[in-house]
Motif scaffolding. Structure first.
Motif, PDB file in Angstrom:
ATOM      1  N   ASP A 160      48.066  36.087  43.265  1.00 12.49           N
ATOM      2  CA  ASP A 160      49.656  36.772  42.194  1.00 12.49           C
ATOM      3  C   ASP A 160      50.507  36.504  43.677  1.00 12.49           C
ATOM      4  O   ASP A 160      51.963  36.552  42.908  1.00 12.49           O
TER       5      ASP A 160
ATOM      6  N   ASP B  25      47.957  35.049  37.976  1.00 15.28           N
ATOM      7  CA  ASP B  25      46.951  36.389  37.325  1.00 15.28           C
ATOM      8  C   ASP B  25      45.929  35.396  36.743  1.00 15.28           C
ATOM      9  O   ASP B  25      45.812  34.244  36.165  1.00 15.28           O
TER      10      ASP B  25
ATOM     11  N   ASP C 133      41.751  36.074  43.603  1.00 14.77           N
ATOM     12  CA  ASP C 133      42.247  37.350  44.132  1.00 14.77           C
ATOM     13  C   ASP C 133      41.445  38.278  42.891  1.00 14.77           C
ATOM     14  O   ASP C 133      41.877  38.314  42.209  1.00 14.77           O
ATOM     15  N   LEU C 134      41.134  39.609  43.690  1.00 13.99           N
ATOM     16  CA  LEU C 134      40.831  40.611  42.582  1.00 13.99           C
ATOM     17  C   LEU C 134      42.172  41.851  42.507  1.00 13.99           C
ATOM     18  O   LEU C 134      41.671  41.768  40.995  1.00 13.99           O
ATOM     19  N   HIS C 135      42.816  41.916  43.217  1.00 10.76           N
ATOM     20  CA  HIS C 135      44.286  43.142  42.545  1.00 10.76           C
ATOM     21  C   HIS C 135      45.020  41.497  42.602  1.00 10.76           C
ATOM     22  O   HIS C 135      46.092  41.327  43.110  1.00 10.76           O
ATOM     23  N   MET C 136      45.679  42.015  41.322  1.00  8.41           N
ATOM     24  CA  MET C 136      46.544  41.180  40.261  1.00  8.41           C
ATOM     25  C   MET C 136      46.680  42.265  39.586  1.00  8.41           C
ATOM     26  O   MET C 136      47.000  42.427  38.659  1.00  8.41           O
TER      27      MET C 136
ATOM     28  N   ASP D  21      43.560  41.814  36.841  1.00  6.01           N
ATOM     29  CA  ASP D  21      42.596  42.017  37.941  1.00  6.01           C
ATOM     30  C   ASP D  21      41.533  40.862  37.839  1.00  6.01           C
ATOM     31  O   ASP D  21      40.651  40.852  36.890  1.00  6.01           O
TER      32      ASP D  21
ATOM     33  N   THR E 173      40.034  38.554  49.128  1.00  4.12           N
ATOM     34  CA  THR E 173      40.709  40.154  49.273  1.00  4.12           C
ATOM     35  C   THR E 173      40.795  40.734  50.629  1.00  4.12           C
ATOM     36  O   THR E 173      40.152  40.458  51.330  1.00  4.12           O
TER      37      THR E 173
ATOM     38  N   ASP F 160      35.683  47.002  47.200  1.00  3.53           N
ATOM     39  CA  ASP F 160      35.338  46.403  45.536  1.00  3.53           C
ATOM     40  C   ASP F 160      34.814  45.231  45.316  1.00  3.53           C
ATOM     41  O   ASP F 160      34.391  45.506  43.680  1.00  3.53           O
TER      42      ASP F 160
END
Length: 120
Positions: free
Chosen positions: A7, A31, A52-55, A59, A80, A85
């Motif tokens: 993201d 995303d 990527d994990l946090h988007m 996610d 990440t 996670d």
């Protein structure tokens, strides 16, 4: 080919630029939702997905659950800042995860891991 899902646009562009300079064919999305749409429309499955994990919107954990339903057989390398996670991904039986690199990602580590995964 390698599909980058990140993201942070500058980071995504930097990764794809590095991969292009090394001769890899790449595509990217910012995303998980956008990535799924593109994967459904692609004619070939990626050899590797950098995720990527946090988007926003969707996610990485939600993305992997949906990816499994597509049966693409693409390998996934998670990028990440929160490696803890990964436990949730593995607990849910998401066997497509081939490894993890902590952010900020070092270029040499990324290229070495990609080479290892693509020759498996």
């Amino acid at each position: 080919f390698i599909f980058v899902i990140e993201d942070e646009q500058k980071e995504c562009q930097a990764i794809t630029d590095i991969l292009h300079s090394r001769g890899f064919k790449c595509d990217y999305a910012y995303d998980g939702r956008e990535a799924l749409k593109r994967l459904v429309h692609h004619r070939e499955a990626p050899d590797l997905i950098l995720l990527d994990l946090h988007m926003p919107k969707m996610d990485g954990i939600q993305f992997v659950k949906r990816l499994n339903k597509l049966h693409l057989r693409s390998k996934v390398l998670v990028l990440t800042a929160f490696p803890g996670d990964l436990g949730e991904l593995h607990a849910n039986g998401n066997g497509v995860i081939e490894g993890c690199l902590e952010k900020p990602v070092k270029v040499d580590d990324l290229l070495e891991k990609i080479e290892t995964l693509l020759v498996k």
